[in-house]
Design an enzyme around this catalytic site. Sequence first.
Site, short mmCIF file in Angstrom:
data_model
loop_
_atom_site.label_atom_id
_atom_site.label_comp_id
_atom_site.label_asym_id
_atom_site.label_seq_id
_atom_site.Cartn_x
_atom_site.Cartn_y
_atom_site.Cartn_z
N TYR A 211 0.84 -1.20 0.00
CA TYR A 211 0.00 0.00 0.00
C TYR A 211 0.87 1.25 0.00
O TYR A 211 0.69 2.15 -0.83
CB TYR A 211 -0.90 -0.03 1.23
CG TYR A 211 -1.92 1.07 1.30
CD1 TYR A 211 -3.15 0.95 0.66
CD2 TYR A 211 -1.67 2.24 2.02
CE1 TYR A 211 -4.10 1.96 0.73
CE2 TYR A 211 -2.60 3.25 2.10
CZ TYR A 211 -3.82 3.10 1.45
OH TYR A 211 -4.76 4.11 1.54
N LYS B 272 1.26 3.98 -3.00
CA LYS B 272 0.82 5.35 -2.72
C LYS B 272 1.95 6.34 -3.02
O LYS B 272 1.70 7.45 -3.47
CB LYS B 272 0.35 5.47 -1.27
CG LYS B 272 -0.98 4.76 -1.02
CD LYS B 272 -2.10 5.35 -1.86
CE LYS B 272 -3.41 4.64 -1.72
NZ LYS B 272 -4.53 5.27 -2.47
#
Length: 323
Positions: A207, A211
């Site tokens: 993640y 990101k």
Amino acid sequence: MQLPRLVDAALDRLVVPGYSRLGYAARRAGWNTLRAGSLEGRTVLVTGASGGLGAATARGLVALGARVELVVRDRARGEQARAALHAEHPGATVDVAECDVSSLADVRRYAAEVRDREAAVHGLVHNAGVMPPERTETAEGHELALATHVLGPFLLTRELRPVLRAGASPTSPSRVVFVSSGGMYTASLPTDDPEFRSGTYSGGAAYARTKRMQVVLAELLADDLASDGIVVHSMHPGWADTPGVASSMPGFHRVTGPLLRTDAQGADTAVWLQAAPEAGHSTGVFWHDRAPRPTHYLPRGAETPQARAALWTLCVDATGEDA
């Protein structure tokens, strides 16, 4: 009254004060209210809009007069979200469209449908997100977080370029917004192994890595689309109390619960970036709580030109788009 710049920066460096509802409360006192009806006549597409930050973003856009399309994987949940919006704003124009952003084939299908039925699109919010508990590949062979956060949004933005260009005017550019995360500060740009095939896989690490990639990709797309009157920004919502946080990070949610922002507070900057005149006067900026933020806290962390070029090549090669 606006916070002094040094105080504002200190809130973020300390993380908890800046990312929690405390930071939001401290900063909002200095904000101007968005003009009612400021998005009338504008069509904005929001991915991952069946709940959480996506639904809250759609709610904020509708309140300003936008026509909003909820782009969702599950039509039933999308229809529930639309019903909730209509209950709150009976006269709103809200559509639901199915698209799995992690599937490049589905992104192409959806983008073609939009080009066929829309003369112009004025805004696009890339909000769809995942935090896989284990490494998972899409049918096209891409790691799921990479496909959802990077490859799908890249392809959707490029495929919607004609209608976004049609929605732009000299005084009002079309706007693309990536909903990133403050967690990206913990990750560097993964150029050697973007598909996370090596090492011990962690959903949290995947993640954060993707990101970080979103923030750099927003900068690259800003340059790519500038000549078409399209601005591209990224932002992070702080710590928001969403179903995704509760299910993916139960320990974090349990400890920080009293400090978490509401979904509307987390979505505020994404809405502001679609509506505020200031956001139309720049491009390729990373925002939090309606203010530009550094993408790195240490100068040596900045991506090299070679790393940035490698990310662009990855997206082009994986999606089959022209460079």
